[in-house]
Design a protein around this motif. Structure first.
Motif, PDB file in Angstrom:
ATOM      1  N   ASN A 309      32.410  -1.972 -12.810  1.00 48.84           N
ATOM      2  CA  ASN A 309      33.789  -2.236 -12.393  1.00 48.84           C
ATOM      3  C   ASN A 309      34.783  -1.253 -12.985  1.00 48.84           C
ATOM      4  N   GLY A 310      34.314  -0.131 -13.475  1.00 47.45           N
ATOM      5  CA  GLY A 310      35.209   0.863 -14.043  1.00 47.45           C
ATOM      6  C   GLY A 310      35.465   0.672 -15.523  1.00 47.45           C
ATOM      7  N   TYR A 311      35.252  -0.502 -16.041  1.00 46.98           N
ATOM      8  CA  TYR A 311      35.430  -0.776 -17.472  1.00 46.98           C
ATOM      9  C   TYR A 311      34.087  -0.827 -18.193  1.00 46.98           C
ATOM     10  N   GLY A 312      33.031  -0.797 -17.436  1.00 44.50           N
ATOM     11  CA  GLY A 312      31.705  -0.836 -18.028  1.00 44.50           C
ATOM     12  C   GLY A 312      30.652  -1.110 -16.972  1.00 44.50           C
ATOM     13  N   THR A 313      29.402  -0.945 -17.364  1.00 44.60           N
ATOM     14  CA  THR A 313      28.263  -1.136 -16.464  1.00 44.60           C
ATOM     15  C   THR A 313      27.250  -2.054 -17.131  1.00 44.60           C
ATOM     16  N   MET A 314      26.630  -2.876 -16.308  1.00 46.37           N
ATOM     17  CA  MET A 314      25.593  -3.772 -16.808  1.00 46.37           C
ATOM     18  C   MET A 314      24.610  -4.021 -15.681  1.00 46.37           C
ATOM     19  N   ASN A 315      23.358  -4.276 -16.038  1.00 45.73           N
ATOM     20  CA  ASN A 315      22.357  -4.545 -15.005  1.00 45.73           C
ATOM     21  C   ASN A 315      21.386  -5.600 -15.484  1.00 45.73           C
ATOM     22  N   SER A 316      20.677  -6.149 -14.537  1.00 41.24           N
ATOM     23  CA  SER A 316      19.644  -7.145 -14.815  1.00 41.24           C
ATOM     24  C   SER A 316      18.564  -7.003 -13.749  1.00 41.24           C
ATOM     25  N   SER A 317      17.330  -7.246 -14.150  1.00 39.71           N
ATOM     26  CA  SER A 317      16.195  -7.037 -13.244  1.00 39.71           C
ATOM     27  C   SER A 317      15.356  -8.296 -13.125  1.00 39.71           C
ATOM     28  N   MET A 318      14.631  -8.375 -12.049  1.00 36.18           N
ATOM     29  CA  MET A 318      13.662  -9.440 -11.824  1.00 36.18           C
ATOM     30  C   MET A 318      12.446  -8.845 -11.123  1.00 36.18           C
ATOM     31  N   TYR A 319      11.315  -9.503 -11.311  1.00 38.29           N
ATOM     32  CA  TYR A 319      10.072  -9.019 -10.699  1.00 38.29           C
ATOM     33  C   TYR A 319       9.688  -9.934  -9.543  1.00 38.29           C
ATOM     34  N   LEU A 320       9.489  -9.319  -8.394  1.00 33.78           N
ATOM     35  CA  LEU A 320       9.043 -10.043  -7.210  1.00 33.78           C
ATOM     36  C   LEU A 320       7.564  -9.744  -7.014  1.00 33.78           C
ATOM     37  N   ALA A 321       6.745 -10.774  -7.203  1.00 37.39           N
ATOM     38  CA  ALA A 321       5.303 -10.625  -7.044  1.00 37.39           C
ATOM     39  C   ALA A 321       4.906 -11.118  -5.659  1.00 37.39           C
ATOM     40  N   VAL A 322       4.398 -10.210  -4.850  1.00 31.06           N
ATOM     41  CA  VAL A 322       3.965 -10.547  -3.491  1.00 31.06           C
ATOM     42  C   VAL A 322       2.457 -10.807  -3.536  1.00 31.06           C
ATOM     43  N   LYS A 323       2.076 -12.052  -3.292  1.00 30.93           N
ATOM     44  CA  LYS A 323       0.667 -12.435  -3.335  1.00 30.93           C
ATOM     45  C   LYS A 323       0.014 -12.172  -1.974  1.00 30.93           C
ATOM     46  N   TYR A 324      -1.205 -11.624  -2.003  1.00 33.40           N
ATOM     47  CA  TYR A 324      -1.908 -11.354  -0.749  1.00 33.40           C
ATOM     48  C   TYR A 324      -3.406 -11.263  -1.027  1.00 33.40           C
ATOM     49  N   PRO A 325      -4.215 -11.566  -0.013  1.00 30.33           N
ATOM     50  CA  PRO A 325      -5.673 -11.495  -0.194  1.00 30.33           C
ATOM     51  C   PRO A 325      -6.118 -10.050  -0.347  1.00 30.33           C
ATOM     52  N   PRO A 326      -7.344  -9.855  -0.822  1.00 30.92           N
ATOM     53  CA  PRO A 326      -7.823  -8.481  -1.028  1.00 30.92           C
ATOM     54  C   PRO A 326      -7.845  -7.689   0.275  1.00 30.92           C
ATOM     55  N   ARG A 327      -7.452  -6.440   0.159  1.00 35.48           N
ATOM     56  CA  ARG A 327      -7.591  -5.528   1.286  1.00 35.48           C
ATOM     57  C   ARG A 327      -9.071  -5.142   1.449  1.00 35.48           C
ATOM     58  N   GLU A 328      -9.412  -4.604   2.593  1.00 37.39           N
ATOM     59  CA  GLU A 328     -10.796  -4.188   2.822  1.00 37.39           C
ATOM     60  C   GLU A 328     -11.174  -3.124   1.799  1.00 37.39           C
ATOM     61  N   PRO A 329     -12.211  -3.372   1.016  1.00 38.54           N
ATOM     62  CA  PRO A 329     -12.551  -2.425  -0.053  1.00 38.54           C
ATOM     63  C   PRO A 329     -12.953  -1.064   0.501  1.00 38.54           C
ATOM     64  N   TRP A 330     -12.688  -0.051  -0.316  1.00 39.51           N
ATOM     65  CA  TRP A 330     -13.177   1.298  -0.013  1.00 39.51           C
ATOM     66  C   TRP A 330     -14.465   1.506  -0.780  1.00 39.51           C
ATOM     67  N   VAL A 331     -15.508   1.921  -0.087  1.00 35.85           N
ATOM     68  CA  VAL A 331     -16.799   2.205  -0.712  1.00 35.85           C
ATOM     69  C   VAL A 331     -17.286   3.563  -0.232  1.00 35.85           C
ATOM     70  N   ASN A 332     -18.345   4.061  -0.908  1.00 34.65           N
ATOM     71  CA  ASN A 332     -18.946   5.323  -0.484  1.00 34.65           C
ATOM     72  C   ASN A 332     -19.458   5.209   0.947  1.00 34.65           C
ATOM     73  N   SER A 333     -19.631   6.351   1.567  1.00 35.59           N
ATOM     74  CA  SER A 333     -20.280   6.369   2.868  1.00 35.59           C
ATOM     75  C   SER A 333     -21.773   6.118   2.672  1.00 35.59           C
ATOM     76  N   SER A 334     -22.426   5.666   3.742  1.00 40.40           N
ATOM     77  CA  SER A 334     -23.875   5.483   3.682  1.00 40.40           C
ATOM     78  C   SER A 334     -24.532   6.803   3.307  1.00 40.40           C
ATOM     79  N   ILE A 335     -25.585   6.708   2.511  1.00 37.28           N
ATOM     80  CA  ILE A 335     -26.149   7.920   1.932  1.00 37.28           C
ATOM     81  C   ILE A 335     -27.671   7.814   1.907  1.00 37.28           C
ATOM     82  N   THR A 336     -28.319   8.974   1.992  1.00 34.60           N
ATOM     83  CA  THR A 336     -29.775   9.068   1.897  1.00 34.60           C
ATOM     84  C   THR A 336     -30.120   9.886   0.664  1.00 34.60           C
ATOM     85  N   VAL A 337     -30.975   9.323  -0.196  1.00 40.63           N
ATOM     86  CA  VAL A 337     -31.357   9.999  -1.439  1.00 40.63           C
ATOM     87  C   VAL A 337     -32.873   9.974  -1.567  1.00 40.63           C
TER      88      VAL A 337
END
Length: 652
Positions: A309-337
């Motif tokens: 407001n011109g006479y000073g500055t102040m702030n405050s924070s909050m954490y928003l946690a977005v819950k969601y199921p697991p995404r499709e996992p990333w794995v190696n490609s099929s491989i022949t050894v």
């Protein structure tokens, strides 16, 4: 308080200094309503003028020009004045002494304005002075308030009360100061331009909590009922001292949420909602709401409300946690050894809360369960058993997801214990079974003939079959061998398996077909048992007839006269025996049937152990009966109607 006597020294000084028309009076003067006011006044005129009939004067209100008929406040020649001034005005000065001081009693708001003096020295020597004194009639005291009051900066508030009435002296007091712990009061009396003002100064250090506080100044004239008050509300400027936002919260993906920010400051601040370095919303107000619709995982994080407001500055924070199921996992490609290699499998995903990661091989748990977003599975010195589908399963309380890959282990061919040669009724059957990846190539080698049998060799019954990594090859040799007995050469068959990683050759051992031999033994025993049962049955019937008729021979002859009855009984037993023999044959030939179904039909020399006609012939021999000492009736020969040997009975 002002006194006219103070003007005399001034007049004596300026008397000879100027010979012009001139007047002196305070430019501004004030008075409280219903009190009185004294306007000090002195005037000058040219020295060469000698008033013949004395000096007269007139006070006008509003303007100095008589032709406009301004209201007459006071007139020395007559008592004719404006109605609003009747009985209220009095000249305190001596006009002959050039003193034109005027007193007005019981002033009201209507008396506020400019006052002009006109000197009348007789004849043409009449002059209205352009200078004026402006009267302000106050119904409440003045309070001097600074344009800006800042928190924690010392503040002085001064209350003024005019003291221009000789009959009354004001007193000043402050109201509602009990909330000011450090308040100080200072009184002062100021005279300026022959006017007097009483003042009282309130000094204190304002705080944010004092914003909006009411303070009052009271003016009271003792021995009167005149009381005047004025109230002010403190407008204290202070920097944001509190920024309130929602507490950190959890929401499900796809839902909507409102974030509130409320700031305590004066003046209202500029409020900004920040997400990282991005400004999402701003407004100048004491509170601002941020609406988030259909929140996703990317909106998970820290939200900050910044107030300035011109006479000073102040702030405050909050954490928003977005819950969601697991995404499709990333794995190696099929491989022949290759067998013996070491392989590292990686699995990573995201979810909130962080999911657990589980590695499964063909549905069976392998490795450990990891409560992180990254899991590493190390497969050391892989064997063929490590070949299969590996699945990474991610789970949290909101759902699950998985991804799979195939690990193919290539290895040199390995012989399986099913590899052997077996004696069957048609000859010798050799089976070679091997496991390998890539699929092994199977070849049979006959060293005695220097022949290699594979899919390009058409002279032998060659058959191959593949099931996964297991390959099966079969050939049939039409001549049996007793492994060297009776002068016959033993079976000498080698099997060679090969792929890109190696080859191996073994000699196939000869084994008797236990199932086939067992079937023959069981079939023979069963046939003998059936024949014995038939003989016992015939004897039993003959014995009974002998007891009943006393002539068993005649009873037997009577039965033979009706050969169809006897034939049907024998034929029924023959059919049962025939089924048993066929069943035994099938049990012994179960494995051989696979070869016969896949045969190309070119093997014309291939024959089964015995034909069906031979079997029937053998069964007829079992059914031939011979009676000793019997004789025919009427010398007739006994023969079936159809000429079949099934009913032949010889009497000896």
């Amino acid at each position: 308080m002002w006194y006219p006597e103070l003007l005399l020294p001034i007049l004596l000084i300026i008397k000879d200094a100027s010979a012009q028309w001139n007047v002196w009076m305070p430019r501004d003067i004030s008075a409280m309503t219903n009190s009185c006011v004294v306007i000090p006044c002195t005037f000058m005129y040219p020295s060469n003028i000698r008033p013949s009939r004395g000096v007269h004067g007139i006070w006008y209100f509003g303007q100095p020009y008589p032709q406009f008929f301004p209201p007459v406040v006071f007139k020395s020649r007559t008592d004719i004045v404006n109605e609003s001034y009747k009985g209220r005005t009095k000249l305190l000065g001596d006009l002959n002494q050039r003193n034109c001081t005027l007193r007005i009693s019981n002033v009201g708001a209507e008396h506020s304005g400019r006052y002009y003096f006109r000197a009348d020295l007789g004849g043409a020597n009449i002059f209205t002075y352009p200078d004026f004194s402006e009267l302000k009639v106050l119904d409440q005291p003045d309070i001097d308030v600074p344009e800006e009051i800042v928190s924690n900066v010392n503040l002085d508030l001064t209350c003024y009360a005019p003291d221009n009435c000789p009959d009354m002296s004001p007193e000043i007091s402050w109201l509602y100061t009990e909330y000011l712990l450090d308040a100080e009061f200072i009184s002062d009396y100021v005279e300026e331009g022959n006017t007097a003002v009483l003042s009282s100064t309130l000094s204190f250090t304002p705080k944010p909590i004092h914003n909006g506080l009411l303070l009052g100044c009271r003016v009271h004239f003792p021995n009167t009922s005149f009381i005047y008050e004025r109230l002010i509300s403190l407008d204290i400027k202070y920097s944001p001292r509190s920024v309130w936002v929602n507490v950190s919260r959890e929401v499900m993906e796809g839902s909507s949420v409102s974030l509130y920010c409320e700031v305590d400051s004066n003046p209202p601040p500029r409020i900004s909602w920040m997400f990282g370095d991005e400004e999402l919303l701003w407004d100048t107000a004491s509170n601002v709401s941020l609406q988030l619709d259909q929140v996703g995982s990317l909106q998970d994080g820290v939200y900050t409300c910044i107030a300035d407001n011109g006479y000073g500055t102040m702030n405050s924070s909050m954490y928003l946690a977005v819950k969601y199921p697991p995404r499709e996992p990333w794995v190696n490609s099929s491989i022949t050894v290759q067998e013996g290699s070491t392989l590292v499998l990686h699995c990573s995903t995201k979810g909130n809360p962080p999911p657990t990661l589980t590695w499964l091989k063909d549905g069976v748990l392998v490795g450990t369960i990891t409560a992180e977003e990254v899991s590493v599975l190390e497969l050391v010195e892989l064997t063929p058993q490590g070949d299969g589908m590996y699945r990474c399963l991610a789970e949290n309380e909101h759902g699950r997801s998985s991804s799979s890959l195939n690990v193919t282990v290539e290895f040199a061919p390995v012989f399986l214990e099913e590899s052997k040669c077996t004696v069957v009724r048609e000859g010798v059957q050799c089976v070679c079974v091997a496991s390998g990846n890539p699929e092994p190539i199977i070849e049979f080698h006959l060293p005695d003939f220097n022949i290699t049998v594979n899919d390009t060799e058409g002279r032998f019954n060659y058959y191959t079959h593949t099931d996964g990594y297991t390959a099966t090859g079969m050939i049939k040799l039409r001549e049996k061998s007793n492994n060297g007995g009776n002068g016959e050469r033993p079976v000498n068959v080698h099997c060679r398996v090969s792929n890109a990683y190696g080859s191996e050759m073994v000699r196939l051992e000869l084994q008797q077909e236990k199932k086939y031999m067992m079937a023959v033994v069981v079939g023979t025993i069963g046939g003998v048992a059936v024949i014995a049962f038939i003989i016992a049955a015939v004897r039993y019937v003959g014995r009974n007839n002998k007891k009943e008729n006393g002539n068993p021979g005649q009873d037997l002859v009577s039965k033979l006269e009706n050969p169809s009855l006897f034939y049907s009984a024998v034929k029924k037993d023959k059919q049962n025996l025939r089924k048993k023999v066929l069943k035994t044959e099938l049990l012994g030939s179960k494995f051989n049937s696979i070869l016969e179904e896949t045969s190309t039909g070119d093997d014309g020399d291939y024959q089964p152990v015995a034909s069906m006609a031979e079997l029937e012939k053998q069964e007829l021999n079992y059914a031939a009966l011979e009676f000793i000492g019997g004789r025919s009736r009427n010398g007739a020969s006994v023969q079936g109607d159809d000429g079949s040997d099934y009913t032949e009975i010889k009497a000896k």
